[in-house]
Design a protein around this motif. Structure first.
Motif, mmCIF file in Angstrom:
data_model
loop_
_atom_site.group_PDB
_atom_site.id
_atom_site.type_symbol
_atom_site.label_atom_id
_atom_site.label_comp_id
_atom_site.label_asym_id
_atom_site.label_seq_id
_atom_site.Cartn_x
_atom_site.Cartn_y
_atom_site.Cartn_z
ATOM 1 N N LEU A 1 11.153 24.033 -61.699
ATOM 2 C CA LEU A 1 12.482 24.322 -62.585
ATOM 3 C C LEU A 1 13.619 23.435 -62.728
ATOM 4 C CD1 LEU A 1 12.343 28.040 -62.084
ATOM 5 C CD2 LEU A 1 10.708 26.681 -63.711
ATOM 6 N N SER A 2 13.647 22.814 -63.785
ATOM 7 C CA SER A 2 14.921 21.642 -63.871
ATOM 8 C C SER A 2 16.195 22.341 -64.384
ATOM 9 C CB SER A 2 14.298 20.538 -64.646
ATOM 10 O OG SER A 2 15.425 19.894 -65.002
ATOM 11 N N ARG A 3 17.047 22.167 -63.702
ATOM 12 C CA ARG A 3 18.282 22.877 -64.306
ATOM 13 C C ARG A 3 18.588 21.988 -65.910
ATOM 14 N NH1 ARG A 3 23.005 23.197 -59.418
ATOM 15 N NH2 ARG A 3 21.751 24.195 -57.910
ATOM 16 N N ASN A 4 18.569 20.708 -65.746
ATOM 17 C CA ASN A 4 18.877 20.176 -67.014
ATOM 18 C C ASN A 4 18.026 20.660 -68.228
ATOM 19 O OD1 ASN A 4 21.006 18.407 -65.993
ATOM 20 N ND2 ASN A 4 19.352 16.791 -65.338
ATOM 21 N N GLU A 5 16.577 20.823 -67.946
ATOM 22 C CA GLU A 5 15.768 21.199 -68.849
ATOM 23 C C GLU A 5 15.995 22.570 -69.283
ATOM 24 O OE1 GLU A 5 11.709 20.663 -67.568
ATOM 25 O OE2 GLU A 5 12.184 18.573 -67.180
ATOM 26 N N LEU A 6 16.319 23.621 -68.353
ATOM 27 C CA LEU A 6 16.671 25.126 -68.625
ATOM 28 C C LEU A 6 17.718 25.077 -69.424
ATOM 29 C CD1 LEU A 6 15.513 26.880 -65.213
ATOM 30 C CD2 LEU A 6 14.402 26.919 -67.366
ATOM 31 N N ALA A 7 18.887 24.374 -69.155
ATOM 32 C CA ALA A 7 20.151 24.569 -69.814
ATOM 33 C C ALA A 7 20.069 24.091 -71.281
ATOM 34 C CB ALA A 7 21.052 23.467 -69.130
ATOM 35 N N GLU A 8 19.351 22.858 -71.519
ATOM 36 C CA GLU A 8 18.873 22.497 -72.723
ATOM 37 C C GLU A 8 18.214 23.637 -73.594
ATOM 38 O OE1 GLU A 8 16.750 18.710 -75.064
ATOM 39 O OE2 GLU A 8 17.211 18.651 -73.080
ATOM 40 N N ALA A 9 17.300 23.965 -73.013
ATOM 41 C CA ALA A 9 16.216 24.860 -73.683
ATOM 42 C C ALA A 9 16.954 26.250 -74.051
ATOM 43 C CB ALA A 9 15.324 25.354 -72.807
ATOM 44 N N TYR A 10 17.710 26.701 -73.315
ATOM 45 C CA TYR A 10 18.468 27.797 -73.586
ATOM 46 C C TYR A 10 19.966 27.876 -74.139
ATOM 47 C CZ TYR A 10 14.884 30.665 -71.211
ATOM 48 O OH TYR A 10 13.828 31.131 -70.725
ATOM 49 N N GLY A 11 20.209 26.643 -74.451
ATOM 50 C CA GLY A 11 21.713 26.215 -74.813
ATOM 51 C C GLY A 11 22.908 26.770 -74.072
ATOM 52 N N VAL A 12 22.774 26.614 -72.931
ATOM 53 C CA VAL A 12 23.904 26.834 -71.933
ATOM 54 C C VAL A 12 24.322 25.652 -71.097
ATOM 55 C CG1 VAL A 12 23.159 29.340 -71.943
ATOM 56 C CG2 VAL A 12 22.452 27.865 -70.007
ATOM 57 N N SER A 13 25.304 25.972 -70.246
ATOM 58 C CA SER A 13 25.726 24.854 -69.383
ATOM 59 C C SER A 13 24.858 25.052 -68.076
ATOM 60 C CB SER A 13 27.359 25.037 -69.037
ATOM 61 O OG SER A 13 27.568 26.046 -68.312
ATOM 62 N N GLN A 14 24.936 23.916 -67.212
ATOM 63 C CA GLN A 14 24.239 24.117 -65.827
ATOM 64 C C GLN A 14 24.794 25.325 -65.076
ATOM 65 O OE1 GLN A 14 22.739 20.840 -63.730
ATOM 66 N NE2 GLN A 14 22.771 19.393 -65.590
ATOM 67 N N THR A 15 25.767 25.575 -65.310
ATOM 68 C CA THR A 15 26.744 26.656 -64.221
ATOM 69 C C THR A 15 25.993 27.983 -64.573
ATOM 70 O OG1 THR A 15 28.593 25.652 -64.305
ATOM 71 C CG2 THR A 15 28.717 28.187 -63.531
ATOM 72 N N PRO A 16 25.614 28.739 -65.535
ATOM 73 C CA PRO A 16 24.661 29.864 -65.493
ATOM 74 C C PRO A 16 23.421 29.568 -65.203
ATOM 75 C CG PRO A 16 25.244 28.987 -67.866
ATOM 76 C CD PRO A 16 26.147 28.397 -66.765
ATOM 77 N N VAL A 17 22.841 28.421 -65.357
ATOM 78 C CA VAL A 17 21.551 28.154 -64.937
ATOM 79 C C VAL A 17 21.448 28.206 -63.042
ATOM 80 C CG1 VAL A 17 19.646 26.446 -64.749
ATOM 81 C CG2 VAL A 17 20.717 26.588 -66.883
ATOM 82 N N ARG A 18 22.437 27.652 -62.871
ATOM 83 C CA ARG A 18 22.615 27.571 -61.423
ATOM 84 C C ARG A 18 22.667 28.979 -60.768
ATOM 85 N NH1 ARG A 18 28.100 25.766 -59.678
ATOM 86 N NH2 ARG A 18 28.202 28.045 -60.157
ATOM 87 N N ASP A 19 23.692 29.613 -61.469
ATOM 88 C CA ASP A 19 23.743 31.105 -60.795
ATOM 89 C C ASP A 19 22.479 32.046 -60.935
ATOM 90 O OD1 ASP A 19 26.433 30.212 -60.438
ATOM 91 O OD2 ASP A 19 27.090 31.333 -62.225
ATOM 92 N N ALA A 20 21.903 31.905 -62.145
ATOM 93 C CA ALA A 20 20.469 32.469 -62.435
ATOM 94 C C ALA A 20 19.520 32.357 -61.410
ATOM 95 C CB ALA A 20 19.966 32.242 -63.632
ATOM 96 N N LEU A 21 19.309 30.705 -61.070
ATOM 97 C CA LEU A 21 18.446 30.408 -59.998
ATOM 98 C C LEU A 21 18.723 30.933 -58.734
ATOM 99 C CD1 LEU A 21 17.778 26.588 -61.187
ATOM 100 C CD2 LEU A 21 16.366 28.583 -61.712
ATOM 101 N N GLN A 22 20.149 31.107 -58.345
ATOM 102 C CA GLN A 22 20.337 31.617 -57.333
ATOM 103 C C GLN A 22 20.010 33.128 -57.148
ATOM 104 O OE1 GLN A 22 24.596 30.645 -56.952
ATOM 105 N NE2 GLN A 22 24.245 28.699 -55.870
ATOM 106 N N MET A 23 20.120 33.966 -58.028
ATOM 107 C CA MET A 23 19.928 35.163 -58.107
ATOM 108 C C MET A 23 18.366 35.157 -57.932
ATOM 109 S SD MET A 23 22.263 36.985 -61.236
ATOM 110 C CE MET A 23 22.562 35.691 -62.222
ATOM 111 N N LEU A 24 17.590 34.434 -58.670
ATOM 112 C CA LEU A 24 16.016 34.443 -58.219
ATOM 113 C C LEU A 24 15.734 34.063 -57.006
ATOM 114 C CD1 LEU A 24 15.053 32.828 -61.937
ATOM 115 C CD2 LEU A 24 14.516 35.079 -61.079
ATOM 116 N N GLU A 25 16.472 33.301 -56.498
ATOM 117 C CA GLU A 25 16.178 32.935 -55.084
ATOM 118 C C GLU A 25 16.407 34.022 -54.066
ATOM 119 O OE1 GLU A 25 16.644 29.002 -52.121
ATOM 120 O OE2 GLU A 25 18.516 29.733 -53.176
#
Length: 240
Positions: free
Chosen positions: A50-74
């Motif tokens: 899972l790429s932070r850049n790709e997820l941020a672009e796909a969902y139209g958000v910044s990388q910060t919520p992507v990072r936080d979401a991945l931390q919750m999943l981890e």
């Protein structure tokens, strides 16, 4: 290694899933829930990067919520984050699945006990209706996704009726591994019909206020997937 872009669910497919975007309130948690649901649905399989850049672009958000979401999943054990490297979807952890199953079994047996105390618990009729909707989803619409959703609603409703909805939330918060295992098991011919039969049995015993039989039906129902874990592993070794 498999990457998000090389997977069958390409970036454009990801975008179509969330074409309406994510509401700006609690963005991190909403992104976590969407990614978690896709992992449990097996759309994002083990070893997928899972790429932070790709997820941020796909969902139209910044990388910060992507990072936080991945931390919750981890934290839930559904992904593993390699700092400054990559993030991968994890394989199914059977020890974790068994622990969650133990927790759920213990709690659900008490929920059933609570529902058999009253002469006619008002929630029983709602549970009956859910079983009817499951029957339609399986035998008329042939919609396994809706069937699975109604399956979760069936059990959640019992927890809510017993006055302990937070305990259902607790189970769900750590059910990622067992839910993926159930998803694989649901693919087996006849499994959905077995689930429907079990739900009918549980409802029948609740209506009759037969606690002993209700407990036996719940134990048999909730133990079904783990009882076939070796068979599931042989059929889907890439998930373990």
């Amino acid at each position: 290694m498999t990457t998000l872009l090389s997977h069958a669910l390409s970036l454009s497919a990801v975008s179509s899933v969330s074409s309406s975007g994510i509401r700006r309130t609690s963005t991190s948690h909403q992104l976590y829930e969407q990614l978690r649901e896709r992992i449990i649905a097996l759309e994002l399989p083990p070893a997928l990067q899972l790429s932070r850049n790709e997820l941020a672009e796909a969902y139209g958000v910044s990388q910060t919520p992507v990072r936080d979401a991945l931390q919750m999943l981890e934290k839930e054990g559904l992904v593993i984050v390699y700092p400054q490297s990559r993030t991968e979807v994890t394989r199914i952890d059977l020890r974790h699945a068994r622990e969650t199953q133990f927790l759920r079994m213990s709690l659900e047996l008490e929920v059933v006990r609570a529902l058999t105390v009253e002469e006619r618990h008002p929630a029983v009729d709602q549970v009956v209706r859910l079983v009817q909707l499951q029957d339609t989803a399986l035998n008329v619409d042939e919609d396994l996704e809706r069937f699975a959703l109604l399956d979760r609603q069936f059990h959640r409703l019992m927890f809510e009726a017993a006055g302990v909805p937070d305990l259902w939330a607790l189970i769900q918060s750590r059910s990622g591994h067992i839910d993926r295992l159930r998803k694989l098991n649901l693919m087996d011919p006849g499994k959905a019909a077995t689930i429907l039969t079990a739900h009918r049995e549980i409802v029948g015993h609740l209506k009759a206020r037969d606690l002993s039989s209700a407990h036996e039906a719940v134990r048999r129902h909730l133990s079904g997937t783990l009882a076939k874990v070796e068979e599931i592993q042989r059929a889907h070794p890439e998930f373990f």
